[in-house]
Design an enzyme around this catalytic site. Sequence first.
Site, short mmCIF file in Angstrom:
data_model
loop_
_atom_site.label_atom_id
_atom_site.label_comp_id
_atom_site.label_asym_id
_atom_site.label_seq_id
_atom_site.Cartn_x
_atom_site.Cartn_y
_atom_site.Cartn_z
N ASP A 31 -49.64 52.70 71.97
CA ASP A 31 -50.96 52.85 72.57
C ASP A 31 -51.43 51.52 73.14
OD1 ASP A 31 -50.78 55.36 71.63
OD2 ASP A 31 -52.44 55.23 70.20
N GLU A 85 -49.62 48.94 74.30
CA GLU A 85 -48.95 48.64 75.58
C GLU A 85 -49.56 49.46 76.71
OE1 GLU A 85 -44.31 47.89 75.22
OE2 GLU A 85 -45.05 49.32 73.71
N PHE A 86 -49.80 50.73 76.40
CA PHE A 86 -50.38 51.61 77.40
C PHE A 86 -51.73 51.06 77.87
CE2 PHE A 86 -52.91 55.13 78.91
CZ PHE A 86 -52.02 55.86 79.69
N ASP A 87 -52.57 50.71 76.91
CA ASP A 87 -53.90 50.20 77.25
C ASP A 87 -53.82 48.93 78.10
OD1 ASP A 87 -55.11 52.23 75.97
OD2 ASP A 87 -55.53 51.12 74.12
N LEU A 134 -58.82 90.41 81.12
CA LEU A 134 -57.70 91.17 80.56
C LEU A 134 -58.24 92.38 79.82
CD1 LEU A 134 -55.60 88.30 78.92
CD2 LEU A 134 -54.90 89.72 80.85
N GLU A 185 -47.06 86.10 75.47
CA GLU A 185 -47.59 84.74 75.25
C GLU A 185 -48.70 84.83 74.23
OE1 GLU A 185 -49.00 83.47 79.14
OE2 GLU A 185 -47.31 84.57 80.01
N LYS A 189 -52.61 84.24 73.15
CA LYS A 189 -53.89 84.20 73.86
C LYS A 189 -54.63 82.97 73.36
CE LYS A 189 -57.49 87.31 75.42
NZ LYS A 189 -58.70 86.56 75.19
N ASP A 238 -57.67 80.54 72.92
CA ASP A 238 -59.10 80.80 72.86
C ASP A 238 -59.89 79.57 73.31
OD1 ASP A 238 -61.17 82.46 72.44
OD2 ASP A 238 -61.21 82.27 70.26
N ARG A 258 -63.95 79.79 85.58
CA ARG A 258 -63.76 81.17 85.98
C ARG A 258 -65.02 81.75 86.62
NH1 ARG A 258 -61.51 85.98 82.26
NH2 ARG A 258 -63.61 86.64 81.83
N GLU A 290 -56.19 77.55 80.24
CA GLU A 290 -57.29 77.55 79.31
C GLU A 290 -57.54 76.12 78.83
OE1 GLU A 290 -58.17 80.74 79.13
OE2 GLU A 290 -59.55 80.82 77.44
N TYR A 338 -50.81 79.11 82.16
CA TYR A 338 -50.01 80.32 82.00
C TYR A 338 -49.77 81.12 83.26
CZ TYR A 338 -54.78 82.06 81.63
OH TYR A 338 -56.10 82.31 81.85
N LYS A 348 -55.32 92.07 70.52
CA LYS A 348 -56.17 91.19 69.71
C LYS A 348 -55.82 91.28 68.23
CE LYS A 348 -59.45 89.60 72.61
NZ LYS A 348 -60.87 89.58 72.56
N CYS A 398 -89.99 81.37 44.06
CA CYS A 398 -89.30 80.29 44.78
C CYS A 398 -88.50 79.42 43.81
CB CYS A 398 -90.32 79.45 45.53
SG CYS A 398 -89.59 78.03 46.35
N CYS A 423 -90.33 75.83 43.78
CA CYS A 423 -91.69 75.57 43.32
C CYS A 423 -92.26 76.70 42.47
CB CYS A 423 -92.62 75.30 44.50
SG CYS A 423 -92.99 76.78 45.45
N CYS A 436 -91.43 81.71 50.80
CA CYS A 436 -92.25 81.04 49.82
C CYS A 436 -93.54 80.66 50.53
CB CYS A 436 -91.55 79.79 49.30
SG CYS A 436 -92.69 78.70 48.41
N CYS A 489 -94.67 73.30 48.25
CA CYS A 489 -93.25 73.49 47.93
C CYS A 489 -92.45 72.26 48.42
CB CYS A 489 -92.76 74.76 48.64
SG CYS A 489 -91.07 75.20 48.25
#
Length: 666
Positions: free
Chosen positions: A31, A33-35, A81, A111, A113, A115, A134, A170, A222, A309, A403, A406, A421, A427
Amino acid sequence: MSIEQKIESLRKELNEHNYKYYVLDQPSISDYEFDMKLKELQQLETEHPEFYDPASPTIRVGGMVTKNFETVAHEHRMYSLDNSYSKEDLEDWEKRIQRILGDVEVEFTCELKYDGASISLTYEEGKLIRAVTRGDGFQGDDVTTNIKTIRSVPLQLKGDYPPKFDIRGEIILTLEGFAKMNQERIEAGEDPYMNPRNTASGSLKLQDSALVAQRPLECLLYSVAGSNLGISSQFEMLEKARSWGFKVPTVAKLCKSTKEVMQFADYWDSHRHSMPFETDGVVVKVNSIQQQEELGYTAKSPRWAMAYKFQAEQASTVLNEITYQVGRTGAITPVANLQPVLLAGTTVKRASLHNADQIAKLDVRVGDTVFVEKGGEIIPKIIAVDFSKRSADSKPTEYITHCPECATELIRKEGEAQHFCPNDTGCPTQITGRIQHFISRKAMDIEGMGSETVELLFKQGLIANYADLYTLTKEQVVPLERMADKSAENLVNGVAASKAIPFERVLFALGIRYVGETVAKKLAKAYKNIDALMAASQEELVAVDEIGERIAESVVNFFSEPANLVIIDRLKSYGLQFSLSEEQLENQTDKLKGQIFVVSGVFETVSRDELKKMIEDNGGKVASSISSKTSFVVAGDNMGPSKKTKAESLGVPIISEQEFLQKLQA
Ligand code: AMP
Ligand code: ZN
């Protein structure tokens, strides 16, 4: 090497590292080196703006702010879908397909789904041109700036990609990333997000892309749309897209029969928690593109695809105890304390029981074995009791009558589900709850003070209501647990600074039942100061737009309580804002009273939000969709085509930004 070549080679190298890290999960440099390399590129780009490239990996850190998300039409419609929930549903679907296609062999690609939030990415000559949500399937919002910060979205493709195409996928948050984000929020004293899906979709609409860049979003793809793609099957499409540099999940299977489809679905139903993200089902697609074309689409979805589903997950466990929480308004919420059980990948110890009716309806009792279910929300719920496991000596649950904090007898108003209450002034939980609400970020936003400090101050007898905050001295606060000189000073300064918080937020902070942020704004605008509001009768309040009986009654009750009046008088004497400021008043008129506006497109002199505020400040209403009730559509550049057609067909006048501003001058 020239500067230009140096920049080019760094971009190429960094894009490749991004790809290895975020798409392949196989980082090849550290990381650090990348930075360092990224910093070097940033430096060169700043010194040489002539070599600007919108596909540079430096774009990933974000920083560009989008004030208005432009509405853009999808070149290829984004369908939804159809859903199925059983094996029979799937078999019926297959029969329908066979009937249309005749007696030919049909293969399926299965595949998962994912979410999250759907997205469509447009690539031209291998570069990401546009990213659009979308929306309604015909048009969505241009969120390109935000999407470019997501590391797994390639800015530059590789291999033999087509010259122009859209790719669909997605935007998701991994479970780990989501948990980490929530951890940070909790540490910062903020409320955790409810679920990864909504958080992912909300992230796309953040105005500041630098904030989006900080979220661990991923993009799983997808489907490719376009002409002359030279692709003959869904499975091939996935492989091709992967070879162009996209993150295409490898969990995908080519199935020869619905039997194999079911095996895939069953396997993933029980193994879904091994995935790093949430999945709520399987998507089955006819594999051959030619067959897909033959099958075509219904009004909403392709005939060649079906989502299967998964059932929401359940677990059974023992209910150890029912406890009762008291909220700041006195509302009682029963909570089920469970024998810890693993559900949907997390250990569940508590579940909400909502109210007395719910307990009675389920006939749930301490000692029962119960079924818990987890939907998209964080707090699971009890859906049923396993009566076969109930012991003979079990007794029905008796809802508490007093309650737990109280000991005051609880009340339940007619038509209300919740017990309350009524001891709102005595209270302890209600008192601290109200003060905690008062100091919270969206209310008085008192810096240097948190929920625990409120409890401490209350226990020490230093405060008994929120007005007492304003007489606290540093000397009183310093001796408290975990307080130092500096933090005590911050607290007292924070309280003093809150005196500048505008009227509508003070009104919200008072904690009048049913008066949330939006209602507080409405009331502040309608009455302009607290005295006018306090003098308003229930009938008058109901006449205010969007204020109903319930809110009106609650407001009148609040101001008829002598204790509240004393507190408000004290707050006034400390200098809190109890009327709209000069500036707020100046900008408010009734010029647009009775008129309903729909705002569409991008504007030149004001942002879309500013425009909406101007409409509301001048007595008009903003609606999100055009109907026969719409008075005007204010159109900026790039107004959505479907909005335009709709306005024209209904005869709703379309006015420009300039015409709108002139209306206000008049
Ligand atoms: P729904 O929103 O319930 O109509 O489901 C349709 C949505 O599922 C699509 O718009 C996609 O955003 C999403 N989706 C998730 N994974 C897939 C997948 N593998 N194939 C197609 N659509 C998917
Ligand atoms: Zn109480």
